[in-house]
Design an enzyme around this catalytic site. Structure first.
Site, PDB file in Angstrom:
ATOM      1  N   CYS A  16       6.731  -1.997   6.577  1.00 48.30           N
ATOM      2  CA  CYS A  16       5.600  -1.147   6.178  1.00 48.30           C
ATOM      3  C   CYS A  16       5.178  -0.172   7.269  1.00 48.30           C
ATOM      4  O   CYS A  16       4.337   0.690   7.035  1.00 48.30           O
ATOM      5  CB  CYS A  16       4.419  -2.007   5.759  1.00 48.30           C
ATOM      6  N   HIS A  55       1.445  11.000  -6.517  1.00 50.00           N
ATOM      7  CA  HIS A  55       2.469  11.773  -5.812  1.00 50.00           C
ATOM      8  C   HIS A  55       1.908  12.448  -4.559  1.00 50.00           C
ATOM      9  O   HIS A  55       2.186  13.610  -4.272  1.00 50.00           O
ATOM     10  CB  HIS A  55       3.155  12.775  -6.752  1.00 50.00           C
ATOM     11  N   GLU A 101       0.442  -2.972  -5.179  1.00 51.82           N
ATOM     12  CA  GLU A 101       1.553  -2.149  -4.676  1.00 51.82           C
ATOM     13  C   GLU A 101       2.883  -2.598  -5.280  1.00 51.82           C
ATOM     14  O   GLU A 101       3.808  -1.811  -5.375  1.00 51.82           O
ATOM     15  CB  GLU A 101       1.646  -2.255  -3.156  1.00 51.82           C
TER      16      GLU A 101
END
Length: 121
Positions: free
Chosen positions: A25, A71, A110
């Site tokens: 991450c 996005h 997520e």
């Protein structure tokens, strides 16, 4: 107490700070996020139609998510925070709690198996 919820989706990238360099991450990566908001009201506080809140009233929140999160690179979008799921949940709640006073919790996913929830005390 009555509770309703609504789910929203967006795709975005982020890169988390304060992690070891070999942590996956710590590199830029993306997710297909799910945000679920929870709204609650006492039975005597329902609208005349019997709603906690009309789901149609949440169109502005969907537009906000589409404009500000979908996005996008969340490091550039979520102000002053490392954009973890936990921080995103807190930020969404803080941003929308005045406009949606019935807002009691925000959940952010997520991945299909991970969730973070912000529920102020």
């Amino acid at each position: 107490m009555l509770t309703i919820s609504k789910e929203f989706h967006f795709s975005a990238s982020h890169q988390l700070a304060h992690l070891p360099t070999d942590h996956p991450c710590s590199r830029m990566h993306g997710h297909n996020y799910i945000v679920v908001i929870e709204l609650s009201a006492a039975s005597d506080a329902l609208t005349e139609a019997g709603f906690v809140r009309d789901y149609r009233d949440l169109a502005e929140l969907k537009d906000w998510i589409d404009t500000n999160l979908d996005h996008r690179h969340l490091n550039d979008t979520v102000p002053g925070r490392n954009p973890s799921a936990e921080h995103i949940a807190m930020w969404v709640h803080e941003t929308w709690s005045r406009q949606l006073p019935e807002l009691t919790a925000v959940r952010v996913s997520e991945t299909p198996k991970t969730w973070a929830e912000y529920r102020p005390s």
